[in-house]
Write an enzyme that holds these catalytic residues in place. Sequence first.
Site, PDB file in Angstrom:
ATOM      1  N   ASP A  45       0.814  -1.208   0.000  1.00  0.00           N
ATOM      2  CA  ASP A  45       0.000   0.000   0.000  1.00  0.00           C
ATOM      3  C   ASP A  45       0.852   1.264   0.000  1.00  0.00           C
ATOM      4  O   ASP A  45       2.066   1.213   0.171  1.00  0.00           O
ATOM      5  CB  ASP A  45      -0.962  -0.003   1.202  1.00  0.00           C
ATOM      6  N   GLU A  93      -9.556  -1.621   5.477  1.00  0.00           N
ATOM      7  CA  GLU A  93     -10.197  -1.295   6.747  1.00  0.00           C
ATOM      8  C   GLU A  93     -11.445  -2.163   6.948  1.00  0.00           C
ATOM      9  O   GLU A  93     -11.974  -2.706   5.979  1.00  0.00           O
ATOM     10  CB  GLU A  93     -10.606   0.186   6.755  1.00  0.00           C
TER      11      GLU A  93
END
Length: 242
Positions: A67, A143
């Site tokens: 990421d 998330e």
Amino acid sequence: MKIYKVSNYHEMSKKAASILAAQIVADPKSTLGLATGSTPIGTYEFLCKWYQEGILDFSQIKTMNLDEYKGIKRENSQSYYHFMKEHLFDHVNIKEENTHIPDGECEDANTICREYEKLIQKGNGVDLQLLGIGRNGHIGFNEPAETFARECHCVTLAQSTIEANKRFFEKAEDVPRQAYTMGIGTIMKAEKILLLASGEDKAEALYQTICGPVTPKVPASILQFHKNVIVIADEAALSKVK
Ligand code: GLP
């Protein structure tokens, strides 16, 4: 899941580095999926040391990072690009063109995520994926959500993640609000996965990951369905797993 309980951060790092080193020695052309955060720093230190001692050769290794923050410049000391150079790439003989991190400066989220996903799946995909875990159970920047994201995508960071990561920035307002991340599907395609956790603040997330139901509300719980996962965690992080 194979779970190794070790006494502390140092032992976790040494064991994790040994597994990465074994991969590098067994297949010098491996593609490694890499992670950032404070968890893997000790692991990277061992890899740098073993390279300097002539034990490891990174000349044919490829890397794909999980990421990157969106809207952050590469030169920014908080970019994951900068992190990887500081903690690994600048200290070993990896070729820069073989290292890959999503381009956080690119504003076109759809294009960058599509291209990054394609790049990962080109060739044989990721041989060994290193993961840390967020306090809310996130992996990469996936998330807690209603569904598992299949591919690389742009995420809005959870408030708790902004809070957790603000320690690296001057002030909380400086933490980017969005990030590009491999999807859960991308991560699950890796041949092998190595999940690391250290410290009591990871205990609940790790407990839910190992013992809880598989749910996108605890993104790491999906790892229960992967055929080849190794968890290395210290006693504090495993304190809730009996
Ligand atoms: C960050 C990263 C994750 C990392 C996690 C835990 O937000 N995107 O890849 O695993 O949070 O970080 P730390 O290791 O610093 O606790």
